[in-house]
Design an enzyme around this catalytic site. Structure first.
Site: not given
Ligand code: ADP
Length: 406
Positions: A9, A101, A189, A249, A387
């Protein structure tokens, strides 16, 4: 020889990696029963103060290293370090496949894909859709393909899970030509949501068949409305800045603010990008930290305001997703904040009693999977996401489909 599956990732400032056993590899099972974590690790602080750490499944530190920042200490060099360290610590196992990913699958990929030269070229065309993430995701794929052109590499997309969103949730109120060229909501996500959707039946079969909101609250944060375990709406949109305010963010922002910054403050694209992605959110509001743990411990009123805004926006966005689902049966908390902060979960749920959400303080404090009371209209769960395991599962599934095993 025993074999394993590696997962990578790679982001703008970090490269995370995990290696899983793949011991029942000849079975056609696509579950997670034979995928056991061997080790995982990461290099973070790339471009500032790169640090490497690898840990065993129980958290024991296996190796660590630090470098002074230097142009030569770049993604490529650090990836080589990871590959070398991993290669020396596989205990005689062979890496048969690598799952990656990849943030954007564009309009084309609604599921993971085996990467070849033409797929790689297509993935490059999505760089324009995710310029801060996609290029970094692709570097390890290209590097590994150069090292071994026959390596089985799989790209798993954050957008793929949301391709079930109906047009009404997906399309912006823009002229059609923009929508047709791909300017619409994608949602992100997705690997985390897919993992939770797969796990949900083992916690609550009814929940998996009903209307659920999953709140992935980490340093990046979003929520997903799932109907019968399929995404029908997401708080994230065309990019991963939309929706909830995050560590750094903004989340949703009146687009007029961007016009104001351009006209009145003469900020260019790079300035605005930095402001929206790196300098706003919890860090921008508090002026202290992007880390929720630090903010929760602070007495500074600006830290409290940042937390209050986060909680307020989760509640407000959640109500929007409940409207999209026309009700809610299940709420799931996951990711760093969702899994680890009873206070944030409590603050969110206290403001949602009007939806019939009631949580058991003691269960919430323990973070045990079901945290709602027995008379709550909505079942509320804390389910850790994974994940990396999801990527390993997808990678193995494609290996089986492509008869990598003989
Ligand atoms: P990422 O988006 O990087 O994968 P994670 O899901 O790992 O993020 O979440 C990281 C964030 O989770 C941290 O920045 C921190 O704010 C938050 N976090 C972790 N543990 C706690 C805790 N006990 N209380 C509050 N926040 C926490």
């Amino acid at each position: 020889m025993k074999e394993c599956i590696a997962v990578i990732n790679a982001g703008s400032s970090s490269i995370k990696f995990s290696v899983f056993t793949n011991d029942n590899s000849s079975s056609s099972s696509s579950g997670d029963d034979s995928l056991e974590l061997i080790f995982k690790g990461q290099v973070d602080g790339i471009g500032v103060a790169p640090k490497f750490e690898a840990t065993a499944p129980d958290g024991t530190i296996l190796a660590s290293n630090e470098w002074a920042n230097h142009p030569d200490v770049n993604h490529k060099m650090l990836l080589d370090e990871i590959i070398q360290w991993a290669g020396e610590n596989l205990d005689g196992r062979e890496i048969r496949a690598v799952g990656h990913r990849v943030v954007h699958g564009g309009k084309i990929y609604s599921k993971p894909v085996l990467v070849d030269e033409s797929v790689l070229q297509t993935l490059e065309t999505f760089v324009a859709l995710a310029p801060l993430h996609q290029p970094h995701n692709l570097v390890p794929i290209k590097t590994l393909a150069q090292m071994d052109p026959y390596l089985f590499q799989v790209a798993c997309f954050d957008t793929a899970f949301h391709t079930t969103m109906p047009d009404v949730a997906r399309n912006f109120a823009l002229p059609r030509n923009f929508t047709q060229e791909g300017v619409h909501r994608y949602g992100f996500h997705g690997l985390s949501y897919e993992y939770i959707a797969n796990k949900l039946p083992s916690f609550d079969l009814q929940a998996a068949k009903g209307r659920a909101v999953v709140a992935h609250l980490g340093s990046g944060a979003s929520m997903c409305a799932m109907l019968k375990s399929k995404s029908i709406a997401s708080t994230m949109g065309f990019t991963a800045i939309d929706g909830l305010p995050m560590g750094t963010r903004t989340g949703s922002l009146d687009p007029g603010v961007v016009l104001y910054l351009m006209r009145q403050k003469h900020m260019d694209t790079d300035d605005i990008e930095r402001l929206l992605y790196k300098e706003s959110g919890m860090l921008g509001i508090s002026g202290i930290s992007n880390d929720m743990r630090v903010l929760m411990k602070s007495d500074d009123p600006r830290a409290k305001e940042a937390v209050d805004i986060f909680v307020y926006r989760v509640k407000k966005e959640l109500a929007g997703l409940v409207a999209a689902l026309e009700g809610i049966d299940t709420l799931v908390f996951t990711a760093g904040i969702g899994e680890n902060s009873p206070q944030i979960r409590e603050q969110i749920c206290q403001g949602l009693q009007w939806l019939g959400i009631r949580i058991d303080s003691e269960a919430n404090r323990r973070g045990k999977p079901r945290i709602s009371t027995s008379d709550s209209d909505v079942s509320v769960w804390v389910i850790p996401t994974n994940e990396e395991l999801m990527i390993a599962m997808h990678t193995r599934k494609l290996m089986v489909q492509n008869t990598v095993y003989h």
